[in-house]
Enzyme design. Structure first.
Site, mmCIF file in Angstrom:
data_model
loop_
_atom_site.group_PDB
_atom_site.id
_atom_site.type_symbol
_atom_site.label_atom_id
_atom_site.label_comp_id
_atom_site.label_asym_id
_atom_site.label_seq_id
_atom_site.Cartn_x
_atom_site.Cartn_y
_atom_site.Cartn_z
ATOM 1 N N GLY A 54 -15.421 -11.259 -10.302
ATOM 2 C CA GLY A 54 -15.192 -10.210 -11.290
ATOM 3 C C GLY A 54 -15.907 -10.564 -12.571
ATOM 4 O O GLY A 54 -16.289 -11.724 -12.780
ATOM 5 N N CYS A 81 -15.545 -17.162 -6.918
ATOM 6 C CA CYS A 81 -16.032 -17.059 -8.298
ATOM 7 C C CYS A 81 -14.869 -16.797 -9.272
ATOM 8 O O CYS A 81 -14.024 -17.652 -9.448
ATOM 9 C CB CYS A 81 -17.118 -15.997 -8.386
ATOM 10 N N TYR A 82 -14.771 -15.626 -9.884
ATOM 11 C CA TYR A 82 -13.628 -15.344 -10.764
ATOM 12 C C TYR A 82 -12.312 -15.627 -10.041
ATOM 13 O O TYR A 82 -11.375 -16.195 -10.618
ATOM 14 C CB TYR A 82 -13.669 -13.873 -11.220
ATOM 15 N N HIS A 171 -21.017 -17.367 -4.098
ATOM 16 C CA HIS A 171 -20.683 -16.136 -3.369
ATOM 17 C C HIS A 171 -21.064 -16.249 -1.895
ATOM 18 O O HIS A 171 -22.210 -15.997 -1.531
ATOM 19 C CB HIS A 171 -21.399 -14.939 -4.007
ATOM 20 N N GLU A 173 -20.444 -14.257 0.432
ATOM 21 C CA GLU A 173 -20.684 -12.942 1.040
ATOM 22 C C GLU A 173 -22.124 -12.473 0.890
ATOM 23 O O GLU A 173 -22.551 -11.525 1.540
ATOM 24 C CB GLU A 173 -19.730 -11.909 0.429
ATOM 25 N N ASP A 229 -21.049 11.618 9.673
ATOM 26 C CA ASP A 229 -19.625 11.428 9.400
ATOM 27 C C ASP A 229 -18.782 12.606 9.889
ATOM 28 O O ASP A 229 -17.792 12.419 10.593
ATOM 29 C CB ASP A 229 -19.381 11.217 7.901
ATOM 30 N N LYS A 368 -20.242 2.742 7.331
ATOM 31 C CA LYS A 368 -21.159 3.620 8.065
ATOM 32 C C LYS A 368 -21.468 3.111 9.479
ATOM 33 O O LYS A 368 -21.429 3.880 10.438
ATOM 34 C CB LYS A 368 -22.470 3.749 7.277
#
Ligand code: XMP
Length: 510
Positions: A54, A81-82, A171, A173, A229, A368
């Site tokens: 964040g 992180c945060y 990070h 990710e 979708d 998606k």
């Protein structure tokens, strides 16, 4: 009952990516605001919790926090992180601003790991991580030990194996963290005891059951645009409730060339009630004089629902409106701490007073590629599933500024030429289209001066549409497209190619 990971959102820019990465490992997860109440968290019953990064600093007033009761649940936690700094601070450590620039880190950073820590088990002792922080942990909380360091940061990761709490300053990710996927996998499978029970076949069965239970003998109306979708939503709903479903295709006059007829051809023969409404005039008159992108989006979203309501009244006793909203729409439309980027058609554009008992959004929690997977599971044809996305507001957000019939016609022709030449050249891009800029410029045509519009061509490569790179299209192709557009489309005398990625631009222009 599926295993679930809870991701608590502190407003970091990579938060959706964390959710993607977890689901990629076949573990279901949801992203919720950081201040989710403790009893709700208990009811959610996660096998593990992730605190995201964040923009804040944990020691500043007003910094987002969590209920400290969270640490007593006996559930494993990974702070990123945060999230790592917050955990450290709440558990008795000390976090400060990096005193000088040498302790502040940004970018790819060689990092050394302790392979005895469960997070790094089986991984090399050194690899590159992606750092992006200005604060660091000056003191590690009691019970924790250091598990990784970089040249500038002695506390790149901490762990308390007894309580199963882990924190990383980098990070995992982000693709730039070389072994990030493996670290998350270690957390999910090694620490939280995940078994990988998140599959599309299960989701399908579960979703169909839930829809049947909710709708009962009622009637539902689905907004079919012909895009991936809404088509997948239609297939799912028709499998769940058969002819209690009516699919309404509102042709808002903002479709691409021939698209309205194509959608009708693709769906009219299927086992569902299909209604086509030609509402082009109506949308155009509501859009007259409107230039501001968010207003255009809101007007179109609102008009859509009004048209549905009218069709619903004709059909009589319709209880549910089905929408093909997907997870990125939900998140990008502003949830928790994240900034509102665009009001996506299916979410922000919805008026407050909707004349249905309830809205059904069966794809609301899917990304998606998961929607496509579900489409395959439902037996939809590949051509439909692989179709590139087309925004709900259609060409209205590709005509920059005021929308008029003439501009739409110009754009439809230019866009058709671009798509035709892309196909002929066998060029693959995840999304490509033409947009009509609001700019006119001087040109020379034959012996005369022209003062006409410029068309912008946009083509991007992307995995998830959250970030995207512009496509490196061959010059010969761009040349052919440009010559054809200027020659064949009246009112256009210039063609531009967009070389901006997302971020900082978005895929669409408005
Ligand atoms: P942006 O412009 O936000 O677009 O980078 C990301 C992807 O979303 C599509 N898009 C929409 N899809 N309703 C939709 O269903 C909308 O209002 C909408 N706006 C953008 C866009 O085409 C791209 O694929």
């Amino acid at each position: 009952m599926k295993q679930k990971i809870l991701i608590l959102d502190f407003g970091g820019q990579y938060n959706q990516l964390i959710a993607r990465r977890v689901r990629e490992q076949r573990v279901y997860c949801e992203l919720h605001p950081h201040d989710m109440p403790l009893d709700e968290i208990r009811r959610f019953d996660p096998i593990g919790i992730v605190f995201t990064g964040g923009p804040g600093s944990v020691y500043l007033p007003g910094a987002p926090k969590v209920d400290p009761g969270l640490f007593e649940l006996g559930v494993p936690i990974l702070g990123i992180c945060y999230g790592c700094q917050l955990m450290a601070q709440l558990l008795g450590g000390r976090v400060t601003a990096a005193q000088d620039d040498s302790a502040r880190e940004y970018g790819k950073t060689p990092t050394a790991f302790d392979p005895a820590c469960a997070l790094f088990r089986g991984l090399p002792e050194e690899s590159v991580t992606w750092m992006s922080h200005g604060d660091y942990m000056a003191e590690v909380p009691p019970g924790f030990r250091l598990a990784a360091h970089s040249a500038a940061c002695p506390t790149a990761a901490i762990c308390d194996e007894a309580r199963r709490f882990y924190g990383v300053q980098f990070h995992p990710e982000v693709e730039h963290t070389e072994r990030g996927r493996d670290m998350l996998r270690n957390f999910l499978y090694g620490v939280c005891g995940a078994v990988g029970d998140w599959t599309m076949a299960d989701y399908k069965a579960q979703a169909i059951g839930a829809i049947r239970a909710k709708v009962g003998g009622g009637k539902a109306l689905l907004a079919l645009s012909g895009g991936v979708d809404s088509s997948v939503a239609a297939a799912l709903l028709s499998e769940a409730i058969g002819d209690q479903l009516t699919c309404v295709f509102v042709d808002h006059g903002l479709m691409r060339k021939n698209e309205g007829d194509e959608v009708e051809a693709a769906f009219a023969h299927r086992e569902l009630n299909f209604v086509r409404v030609d509402a082009g005039e109506r949308f155009l008159s509501r859009l007259r004089g409107v230039e501001e992108p968010e207003r255009k989006r809101k007007i179109i979203g609102e008009e859509f629902v009004r048209v549905f309501e009218e069709v619903a009244h004709e059909i009589g006793a319709v209880d549910y409106l089905v929408q093909g909203t997907i997870y990125p729409d939900v998140i990008e439309s502003g949830q928790g701490e994240a900034a509102v980027i665009k009001s996506h058609h299916n979410v922000g554009g919805l008026p407050d007073t909707v004349d249905f008992r309830a809205i059904l959004e069966p794809l609301r929690l899917l990304f998606k590629d998961e929607v496509r997977q579900l489409g395959r599971e439902l037996g939809l044809p590949a051509a439909l599933i692989e179709r590139q996305p087309f925004p709900g507001p259609g060409l209205a957000i590709r005509v920059i500024g005021e929308v008029t019939r003439e501009k739409l016609d110009m754009l439809r022709e230019a866009d058709a030429i671009f798509r035709e030449e892309m196909a002929r050249a066998g060029c693959a891009a995840d999304q490509y289209f033409a947009a009509l800029t609001n700019m006119r410029s001087v040109g020379v045509m034959g012996d005369g001066r022209s003062y006409d519009y410029a068309v912008a061509l946009r083509s991007v490569q992307t995995r998830d549409f959250m970030t995207a790179n512009f496509s490196r299209l061959p010059w010969e192709l761009l040349d052919r497209v440009s010559v054809r557009i200027v020659n064949e489309v009246r009112g256009v005398n210039r063609v531009l190619y967009d070389v901006t990625s997302k971020p900082p631009a978005t895929v669409e222009y408005e």
